[in-house]
Design an enzyme around this catalytic site. Sequence first.
Site, PDB file in Angstrom:
ATOM      1  N   PRO A 194      43.343  33.844  45.447  1.00  0.00           N
ATOM      2  CA  PRO A 194      42.693  33.199  46.483  1.00  0.00           C
ATOM      3  C   PRO A 194      41.483  33.906  47.329  1.00  0.00           C
ATOM      4  CG  PRO A 194      44.985  33.662  47.062  1.00  0.00           C
ATOM      5  CD  PRO A 194      44.632  34.522  46.040  1.00  0.00           C
ATOM      6  N   GLU A 195      40.608  33.073  47.175  1.00  0.00           N
ATOM      7  CA  GLU A 195      39.566  33.680  48.084  1.00  0.00           C
ATOM      8  C   GLU A 195      39.401  32.759  49.327  1.00  0.00           C
ATOM      9  OE1 GLU A 195      35.779  34.935  45.861  1.00  0.00           O
ATOM     10  OE2 GLU A 195      37.035  35.429  44.089  1.00  0.00           O
TER      11      GLU A 195
END
Length: 271
Positions: free
Chosen positions: A2-3
Amino acid sequence: MPELPEVEVTRRSFADRIAGGTVRGVALGKPLRWPLGVEPDALVGQCVRSVGRRGKYLLMELDGGWLLLHLGMSGSLQFAPVLPPAGPHDHFELDTSRGRLRLHDPRRFGAVVHVPSLDHPRAVRLLGGLGVEPLEAGFDPVRFHQALRLRRAPIKQVLLAGDIVVGVGNIYASEALFRAGIRPTTRADRISGPRAARLHGAIVDVLQRALALGGSTLRDFLSAEGQSGYFQLDAMVYDRAGQPCRQCTTAIRTIRQGQRSTYFCPLCQAR
DNA sequence: AATTATACCTGACAGC
DNA sequence: TGCTGTCAGGTATAAT
């Protein structure tokens, strides 16, 4: 995995639904990056007031403190009234009157940490060094350029460090630098004002776009509702080594920077 | 102070 | 079919 866009999509997928719920129980799997920092039973009976975000941390406000949740590299959250039986990679579960929140994280680089307040030293240590939010007004081109001028490290690594601007991870760093036409190896302090402004715009653009699309997913990203993102459909350079640049057909190159893969077009990103 | 290396952990995949 | 080595969306911490 996840960014920032993925984390924000995740947050939006359950924040309003869990808010107002009362904690009925806490279940732990294998250890995550850090200990929870509170006796799990101490959370029972507390109400979930809100779920916010700072960088890639989710901040869940309870009656008696905060839960800081981080998804690490491989984490994802699910939230539903009823969840299937927990598997070997489910390591945290919050059972509330509004539904169950579950952290699935095979690599266990993620974390769930309880702090009594955001002023607590533990919270300050984790959150205090974070840079500005890229999708808020505090992120402006001039201050961004000023901050870059103090750094001699390669721009890609400065972006990843997250102390100037948060949320830009390994995928979006390459993508933003491509859009800005900047070589990832360029020293941050050698980037001119106009080019910094262009990079600023590219960062905002690529993150907003990914957010609108529901988060990127090169492998298995699912929001807490189980929706898959699809940013990978138009990655310009990430994971495209050897493939033709979508802009000029030159072969995309990959290098290692700080033990992470970087992708760029040698022609479009001449310097 | 800034920068770079290390550590955490599991799974997927390529090559032998 | 194993086995080994490499790689993977992050980041706090130690070392330089």
